[in-house]
Design a protein around this motif. Structure first.
Motif, PDB file in Angstrom:
ATOM      1  N   TYR A 186      -4.730   0.556   3.019  1.00 51.26           N
ATOM      2  CA  TYR A 186      -6.101   1.029   2.813  1.00 51.26           C
ATOM      3  C   TYR A 186      -6.832   0.080   1.881  1.00 51.26           C
ATOM      4  O   TYR A 186      -6.327  -0.275   0.826  1.00 51.26           O
ATOM      5  CB  TYR A 186      -6.057   2.439   2.235  1.00 51.26           C
ATOM      6  N   ASP A 227       3.124  11.514   1.495  1.00 50.18           N
ATOM      7  CA  ASP A 227       3.974  10.364   1.168  1.00 50.18           C
ATOM      8  C   ASP A 227       4.288   9.532   2.404  1.00 50.18           C
ATOM      9  O   ASP A 227       4.268   8.294   2.356  1.00 50.18           O
ATOM     10  CB  ASP A 227       5.286  10.851   0.535  1.00 50.18           C
ATOM     11  N   THR A 268       7.710  -0.644 -12.165  1.00 50.91           N
ATOM     12  CA  THR A 268       6.628  -1.572 -11.817  1.00 50.91           C
ATOM     13  C   THR A 268       5.345  -1.172 -12.533  1.00 50.91           C
ATOM     14  O   THR A 268       4.631  -2.009 -13.086  1.00 50.91           O
ATOM     15  CB  THR A 268       6.382  -1.556 -10.293  1.00 50.91           C
ATOM     16  N   LEU A 269       5.077   0.143 -12.533  1.00 51.91           N
ATOM     17  CA  LEU A 269       3.850   0.626 -13.172  1.00 51.91           C
ATOM     18  C   LEU A 269       3.901   0.447 -14.682  1.00 51.91           C
ATOM     19  O   LEU A 269       2.902   0.067 -15.303  1.00 51.91           O
ATOM     20  CB  LEU A 269       3.635   2.099 -12.830  1.00 51.91           C
ATOM     21  N   GLN A 275      11.825   2.371  -9.053  1.00 53.25           N
ATOM     22  CA  GLN A 275      11.212   1.049  -8.948  1.00 53.25           C
ATOM     23  C   GLN A 275       9.704   1.132  -9.168  1.00 53.25           C
ATOM     24  O   GLN A 275       9.117   0.324  -9.888  1.00 53.25           O
ATOM     25  CB  GLN A 275      11.508   0.461  -7.576  1.00 53.25           C
ATOM     26  N   VAL A 276       9.116   2.180  -8.564  1.00 53.97           N
ATOM     27  CA  VAL A 276       7.669   2.370  -8.705  1.00 53.97           C
ATOM     28  C   VAL A 276       7.319   2.584 -10.172  1.00 53.97           C
ATOM     29  O   VAL A 276       6.394   1.971 -10.710  1.00 53.97           O
ATOM     30  CB  VAL A 276       7.218   3.579  -7.861  1.00 53.97           C
ATOM     31  N   TYR A 317      -0.623 -10.164  -8.668  1.00 52.98           N
ATOM     32  CA  TYR A 317      -1.201  -8.898  -8.217  1.00 52.98           C
ATOM     33  C   TYR A 317      -0.556  -8.444  -6.913  1.00 52.98           C
ATOM     34  O   TYR A 317      -0.158  -7.290  -6.769  1.00 52.98           O
ATOM     35  CB  TYR A 317      -2.716  -9.050  -8.023  1.00 52.98           C
ATOM     36  N   LYS A 341       1.097   7.640   3.411  1.00 53.69           N
ATOM     37  CA  LYS A 341       0.765   6.513   2.541  1.00 53.69           C
ATOM     38  C   LYS A 341       1.626   5.291   2.845  1.00 53.69           C
ATOM     39  O   LYS A 341       1.173   4.160   2.702  1.00 53.69           O
ATOM     40  CB  LYS A 341       0.967   6.919   1.079  1.00 53.69           C
ATOM     41  N   LYS A 342       2.882   5.536   3.244  1.00 54.13           N
ATOM     42  CA  LYS A 342       3.763   4.404   3.556  1.00 54.13           C
ATOM     43  C   LYS A 342       3.285   3.647   4.786  1.00 54.13           C
ATOM     44  O   LYS A 342       3.595   2.489   4.967  1.00 54.13           O
ATOM     45  CB  LYS A 342       5.180   4.925   3.840  1.00 54.13           C
ATOM     46  N   PHE A 364       2.909  -7.259  -7.508  1.00 54.02           N
ATOM     47  CA  PHE A 364       2.854  -5.934  -8.133  1.00 54.02           C
ATOM     48  C   PHE A 364       2.607  -4.855  -7.086  1.00 54.02           C
ATOM     49  O   PHE A 364       3.291  -3.825  -7.042  1.00 54.02           O
ATOM     50  CB  PHE A 364       1.751  -5.936  -9.199  1.00 54.02           C
ATOM     51  N   ARG A 365       1.651  -5.104  -6.202  1.00 54.13           N
ATOM     52  CA  ARG A 365       1.312  -4.110  -5.181  1.00 54.13           C
ATOM     53  C   ARG A 365       2.467  -3.922  -4.215  1.00 54.13           C
ATOM     54  O   ARG A 365       2.755  -2.806  -3.774  1.00 54.13           O
ATOM     55  CB  ARG A 365       0.045  -4.535  -4.424  1.00 54.13           C
ATOM     56  N   ALA A 366       3.134  -5.032  -3.867  1.00 47.00           N
ATOM     57  CA  ALA A 366       4.252  -4.941  -2.925  1.00 47.00           C
ATOM     58  C   ALA A 366       5.385  -4.127  -3.523  1.00 47.00           C
ATOM     59  O   ALA A 366       5.971  -3.263  -2.861  1.00 47.00           O
ATOM     60  CB  ALA A 366       4.739  -6.338  -2.560  1.00 47.00           C
ATOM     61  N   ARG A 367       5.676  -4.359  -4.799  1.00 43.62           N
ATOM     62  CA  ARG A 367       6.747  -3.611  -5.468  1.00 43.62           C
ATOM     63  C   ARG A 367       6.351  -2.139  -5.567  1.00 43.62           C
ATOM     64  O   ARG A 367       7.189  -1.255  -5.415  1.00 43.62           O
ATOM     65  CB  ARG A 367       6.990  -4.176  -6.873  1.00 43.62           C
ATOM     66  N   LEU A 368       5.069  -1.888  -5.820  1.00 41.66           N
ATOM     67  CA  LEU A 368       4.578  -0.515  -5.927  1.00 41.66           C
ATOM     68  C   LEU A 368       4.755   0.207  -4.596  1.00 41.66           C
ATOM     69  O   LEU A 368       4.980   1.415  -4.543  1.00 41.66           O
ATOM     70  CB  LEU A 368       3.099  -0.548  -6.306  1.00 41.66           C
ATOM     71  N   LYS A 369       4.643  -0.541  -3.512  1.00 40.62           N
ATOM     72  CA  LYS A 369       4.775   0.060  -2.199  1.00 40.62           C
ATOM     73  C   LYS A 369       6.231   0.110  -1.752  1.00 40.62           C
ATOM     74  O   LYS A 369       6.508   0.365  -0.577  1.00 40.62           O
ATOM     75  CB  LYS A 369       3.922  -0.718  -1.195  1.00 40.62           C
ATOM     76  N   GLY A 370       7.139  -0.180  -2.695  1.00 38.03           N
ATOM     77  CA  GLY A 370       8.550   0.059  -2.434  1.00 38.03           C
ATOM     78  C   GLY A 370       9.316  -1.104  -1.828  1.00 38.03           C
ATOM     79  O   GLY A 370      10.468  -0.935  -1.420  1.00 38.03           O
ATOM     80  N   LEU A 371       8.735  -2.301  -1.784  1.00 38.97           N
ATOM     81  CA  LEU A 371       9.472  -3.443  -1.251  1.00 38.97           C
ATOM     82  C   LEU A 371      10.450  -3.956  -2.313  1.00 38.97           C
ATOM     83  O   LEU A 371      10.136  -3.958  -3.491  1.00 38.97           O
ATOM     84  CB  LEU A 371       8.506  -4.575  -0.869  1.00 38.97           C
ATOM     85  N   SER A 372      11.617  -4.407  -1.863  1.00 34.45           N
ATOM     86  CA  SER A 372      12.581  -4.967  -2.816  1.00 34.45           C
ATOM     87  C   SER A 372      12.050  -6.302  -3.318  1.00 34.45           C
ATOM     88  O   SER A 372      11.150  -6.889  -2.716  1.00 34.45           O
ATOM     89  CB  SER A 372      13.926  -5.171  -2.135  1.00 34.45           C
ATOM     90  N   ARG A 391       3.178  -3.064 -15.480  1.00 32.31           N
ATOM     91  CA  ARG A 391       1.757  -3.341 -15.287  1.00 32.31           C
ATOM     92  C   ARG A 391       0.938  -2.799 -16.474  1.00 32.31           C
ATOM     93  O   ARG A 391       0.045  -3.452 -16.986  1.00 32.31           O
ATOM     94  CB  ARG A 391       1.307  -2.710 -13.971  1.00 32.31           C
ATOM     95  N   ASP A 444      -3.439  -7.301   0.232  1.00 29.71           N
ATOM     96  CA  ASP A 444      -2.815  -6.138  -0.390  1.00 29.71           C
ATOM     97  C   ASP A 444      -2.576  -5.039   0.641  1.00 29.71           C
ATOM     98  O   ASP A 444      -1.490  -4.458   0.729  1.00 29.71           O
ATOM     99  CB  ASP A 444      -3.702  -5.646  -1.533  1.00 29.71           C
ATOM    100  N   THR A 485      -3.607   5.790  -3.455  1.00 33.71           N
ATOM    101  CA  THR A 485      -3.349   5.754  -2.015  1.00 33.71           C
ATOM    102  C   THR A 485      -2.135   4.882  -1.688  1.00 33.71           C
ATOM    103  O   THR A 485      -1.824   4.667  -0.534  1.00 33.71           O
ATOM    104  CB  THR A 485      -4.577   5.226  -1.241  1.00 33.71           C
ATOM    105  N   SER A 486      -1.458   4.368  -2.718  1.00 28.89           N
ATOM    106  CA  SER A 486      -0.169   3.708  -2.495  1.00 28.89           C
ATOM    107  C   SER A 486       0.891   4.805  -2.494  1.00 28.89           C
ATOM    108  O   SER A 486       0.664   5.882  -3.033  1.00 28.89           O
ATOM    109  CB  SER A 486       0.154   2.730  -3.628  1.00 28.89           C
ATOM    110  N   PRO A 487       2.041   4.506  -1.907  1.00 30.63           N
ATOM    111  CA  PRO A 487       3.072   5.552  -1.878  1.00 30.63           C
ATOM    112  C   PRO A 487       3.684   5.809  -3.252  1.00 30.63           C
ATOM    113  O   PRO A 487       4.838   5.480  -3.505  1.00 30.63           O
ATOM    114  CB  PRO A 487       4.099   5.015  -0.877  1.00 30.63           C
ATOM    115  N   VAL A 488       2.898   6.354  -4.162  1.00 31.17           N
ATOM    116  CA  VAL A 488       3.399   6.704  -5.492  1.00 31.17           C
ATOM    117  C   VAL A 488       3.200   8.204  -5.694  1.00 31.17           C
ATOM    118  O   VAL A 488       2.330   8.795  -5.076  1.00 31.17           O
ATOM    119  CB  VAL A 488       2.643   5.953  -6.615  1.00 31.17           C
ATOM    120  N   LYS A 489       4.039   8.788  -6.556  1.00 28.67           N
ATOM    121  CA  LYS A 489       3.879  10.217  -6.846  1.00 28.67           C
ATOM    122  C   LYS A 489       3.059  10.368  -8.122  1.00 28.67           C
ATOM    123  O   LYS A 489       3.127   9.517  -9.013  1.00 28.67           O
ATOM    124  CB  LYS A 489       5.251  10.861  -7.013  1.00 28.67           C
TER     125      LYS A 489
END
Lengths: 250, 315
Positions: B78, B70, A6-7, A2-3, B94, B73-74, B97-105, A10, B145, A92-96
């Motif tokens: 920040y 990891d 999403t990226l 998903q990450v 935006y 970060k969850k 996008f950030r929410a999806r990046l942080k793993g939310l469905s 973007r 965010d 700093t987001s939970p991404v690898k």
């Protein structure tokens, strides 16, 4: 996954949200249009045996487009984010790290592929107006695009690497342009230099990109080319990943 | 929530943070106070896994910021200094996008984005392009965010820098509200900010932690030295003699103001309020008193005070 998706979305969106994407598409359209006109003039002047797809690669336009657009496409990938500071929110987001590198590469490659789409239209257009259906066969059209994509992935990965090294987009363009031009001239050596013997000649033969692309245009998929482009792309992506990770031990 | 022990960070030959240790309990709002270049941002960057520490360890919610980044970060939201955003995206886009990046469905992201937009009062600018927003709104987008994935800990680096006074108040209010539900570590170089929002203050200077105490205790330490400023029109010798004779005044400093006025900075003995005495003196001598204020303790005073204490201990 998903990450990553999403990226990628973007990254791709970034090209269309700013003017850069449209300028690039316009520039490629102009060059492709010129090459199309050249091709028509040539076809009018004398009949030729070579298939349409090959006609395209013997012009300089392909290399112009490749060498000029790929650095500009990739310059923003890391350098812009580092410059604007969004790199910090991203990392700093939970991404690898590997997800970020692959997503930036994929986004740039997809955009590169989009800029090439009009070429297919041109070729189909010529076929539509020609009496001989053999002038363009679907297989060679597919392999042509495969070749463009493979060479592109090498140049895009090289550009990503250059962009990851710096926070200035100008420096990124300069590095990737130098790398790309260097590789291009090395690959020309087997054409320009006198055919030598021994391993150097073999190496230059192996990296002769112009010949690879002519093969692809004829509908030939040589596994040696595949290996060459795929491994080199992976090599540059690996280097990019290392640069991204270096933040953690520098 | 946060355990930092003996944290040191060197850039090249320069030491940005030197052996800092502190703890933050769950539910606290802690302010990291220090002048520019004190190492605040470096500490926050280490805590948010952006930079590694040279020496020492830091744990957030029980996870090591280097080895288990990891997990860390969850759990953190920040907001970096200067709050970098993608200027070409729309606000809602935006945040999604950030929410999806942080793993939310997808559905959860939609729901959370709605919630944080209400919380940060962004509802009316959801369709606007981030780059065209005012700085105050952009700051709120950054906060939204940081909040969107419901982190346990919020790390905010200079959240009110560059805002106008009205926006500063709004952001502070927001931080205070968020403090009811989150643990917050906020850095700033403005004293009123920590006074208004934080329950505990860490004071940082040149990479070292000088004090870590509650607001009340720090004020108590300062108020032992009460300073009063009075502007009086009177002959200079008379003034000097008068202050010299007053036993409660430990130290005074007279400088000419405009006209026949003199500005007297009077430092009283510990814990004494001498304002009424000063007024009494002015009345007795028939001086004109046009200003009488308690000297407010600026950040500078705190530093001077604490650094001085620090040096006295060493000698």
């Amino acid at each position: 996954m998903q990450v990553y998706l999403t990226l990628v979305r973007r990254e791709l969106g970034g090209y269309f949200a700013s003017l850069t994407g449209y300028i690039l598409i316009a520039a490629v359209l102009l060059l492709l249009g010129l090459s199309f006109v050249d091709m028509l003039v040539k076809l009018n002047a004398e009949p030729t045996e070579a298939p349409l797809t090959e006609q395209f690669f013997v012009t300089v336009y392909f290399w112009f487009i490749l060498l000029l657009t790929t650095p500009v496409i990739t310059m923003r990938s890391f350098a812009l984010e580092k410059f604007s500071g969004t790199y910090e929110t991203l990392m700093t987001s939970p991404v690898k790290d590997v997800q970020v590198v692959l997503a930036k590469f994929t986004g740039a490659l997809l955009f590169y592929a989009i800029t090439w789409l009009p070429l297919g239209l041109y070729l189909v257009l010529v076929r539509h107006y020609s009496n001989d259906p053999a002038v363009l066969n679907p297989i060679s059209l597919l392999t042509t695009f495969l070749g463009i994509l493979l060479v592109g992935s090498l140049y895009i990965s090289m550009g990503c690497f250059a962009s990851s090294l710096t926070r200035s987009q100008v420096v990124a363009v300069m590095i990737s342009f130098a790398l790309g031009l260097g590789l291009f001239f090395l690959s020309l050596r087997s054409l320009m230099a006198a055919p030598g013997t021994g391993w150097p000649a073999g190496v230059f033969q192996f990296i002769a990109m112009t010949e690879h692309l002519e093969d692809f245009a004829r509908g030939i998929v040589d596994t040696r080319c595949l290996v060459y482009y795929v491994t080199l792309s992976f090599f540059f992506l690996f280097l990019t990943l290392r640069v991204v990770e270096s933040r953690r031990w520098r | 929530m946060i355990e930092v022990s003996d944290l040191t960070k060197r850039y090249g030959g320069q030491t940005a943070v030197a052996g800092v240790s502190f703890r933050v309990q769950k539910g606290e709002i802690v302010g990291l106070l220090g002048p520019n270049g004190a190492g605040k941002s470096t500490i926050l960057r280490i805590l948010s896994c952006y930079l590694p520490a040279t020496i020492g360890t830091a744990r957030v919610a029980g996870f090591d910021v280097f080895d288990e980044c990891d997990e860390v970060k969850k759990r953190i939201g920040y907001m970096p200094e200067n709050n970098p955003l993608h200027p070409d995206m729309r606000v809602r886009e935006y945040l999604t996008f950030r929410a999806r990046l942080k793993g939310l469905s997808a559905s959860r992201a939609r729901e959370r984005v709605g919630v944080v937009m209400d919380q940060c009062r962004l509802a009316e600018v959801g369709r606007r392009i981030v780059g065209q927003l005012s700085k105050g709104y952009r700051q709120r987008v950054g906060l939204a965010d940081a909040l969107v994935h419901q982190p346990e800990l919020l790390i905010l680096d200079e959240p009110t820098i560059g805002l106008d006074p009205y926006q500063v108040r709004a952001v502070r209010q927001l931080i205070k509200e968020l403090g009811r539900t989150h643990t917050i570590l906020v850095s700033t170089h403005v004293l009123p900010e920590v006074e208004m929002t934080c329950s505990r203050i860490l004071i940082l200077h040149e990479g070292r932690l000088l004090a870590a105490d509650s607001k009340e205790n720090l004020q108590k330490r300062l108020s032992q030295e009460e300073k009063v400023v009075a502007e009086i029109a009177a002959p200079l010798p008379e003034l000097q003699e008068c202050w010299k004779e007053m036993e409660l005044i430990e130290h005074f400093d007279i400088s000419p103001a405009d006209g026949e006025y003199y500005r007297c900075a009077l430092t009283a003995r510990a814990g004494v309020d001498i304002r009424s005495l000063v007024f009494e003196q002015a009345r007795l001598h028939g001086w004109t008193l046009r200003e009488l204020t308690r000297g407010s303790h600026t950040l500078e005073d705190i530093f001077v005070h604490i650094i001085r204490g620090d040096q006295e201990e060493t000698f």
